[in-house]
Enzyme design. Sequence first.
Site, short mmCIF file in Angstrom:
data_model
loop_
_atom_site.label_atom_id
_atom_site.label_comp_id
_atom_site.label_asym_id
_atom_site.label_seq_id
_atom_site.Cartn_x
_atom_site.Cartn_y
_atom_site.Cartn_z
N CYS A 30 0.80 -1.23 0.00
CA CYS A 30 0.00 0.00 0.00
C CYS A 30 0.83 1.29 0.00
CB CYS A 30 -0.94 0.01 1.21
SG CYS A 30 -2.23 -1.25 1.15
N HIS A 31 2.07 1.22 0.48
CA HIS A 31 2.87 2.45 0.52
C HIS A 31 3.57 2.73 -0.80
CE1 HIS A 31 6.70 0.19 0.74
NE2 HIS A 31 6.05 -0.64 1.54
#
Length: 352
Positions: free
Chosen positions: A138-139
């Site tokens: 997700c980052h």
Amino acid sequence: MPAHTRITGVGTAVPPVSYDQPELLEMFGVTDPSIRSIFLNSTIERRGLTLPPLLPDRSAAAETQGELLAKHTREGVRLGREAVLACLRDSGQDVRDVRHLCCVTSTGFLTPGFSALLLKDMGLSTTCSRLDVVGMGCHAGLNALASVAGWSRYHPGELALMVCIEVCSAAYVFDGTRRTAVVNSLFGDGAAAVAVTTGGPDPSSPGPELMRFGSRTIPEAVEAMRYVWDEQQHKFSFVLDARVPYVVGAHAEEALERLLAGTGVARSGVSHWVVHAGGKKVVDSVRVNLGLSRHDVRHTTGVLRDHGNLSSGSFLFSYQRLVDEETVTRGDIGVLMTMGPGSTIEMALARW
């Protein structure tokens, strides 16, 4: 005066079909009260998902790992194309202008990757340079944006695109356990693209200058978010540890302080917060630890409500809502923030 590297356009795309949480519980025959509560208390109202047609008894059909990968490829190209075209419209540019394409995904593994597939599908120049960022989680949107900004600085006036393509429904395992229920209650499908340019013919572009990037990895929590092979289901499966919100929240302030150090920007000088929609507890933990108001994260909570967690592209959906709101003024400072496996916090400092 050095030329500024700016975001000059944004575009997003989601599947044509979305589902509310009660619909999904019915489709997958979830009757366990504790698992139902995970879905119904998530603050997520709807999510775009690419699911197979229902069986005659109105239940969801099972998909093999091969079918999931095929869906990741097919829907990823479609969503990616739609997001890129929307981004190009927003930036006033054309497919023929693209000189660098970076594609981000964590919901499937392809060789060649989405950058090659989109280049062929959309007719991009065969001399367009490419990069695929795969499996970071997700980052990864901010990791990739930092790379794209670096490319842009060495190629002033040329158009670079980053597109995050996440077909999260291609990474679902429905086995009735609480572990998979957390993931299945949270993620949605979607793609988001941004255009990045350094200098160029219009230095007065209203898009924000990308001033600085910062990273903070928490090695002791490396197992908190991970993609694993499920031997029983014969599929890849994503695991989210219950401590994720607390790990992220506990390190958010340190990450922000390092980002702002030496810039002359105080925390009170940050007007806009573009935060990854990681889930209700994650957003609340970040908000409390950074002393943010609910208004500060309004776009993040709105994206979570309407789309769920869109993995690497979530923060760009929030960024687009900020742009569409038309409340930003020249000179405003913003912080972009993503969180994911590693465990990792990524941040960027932006100035309009």
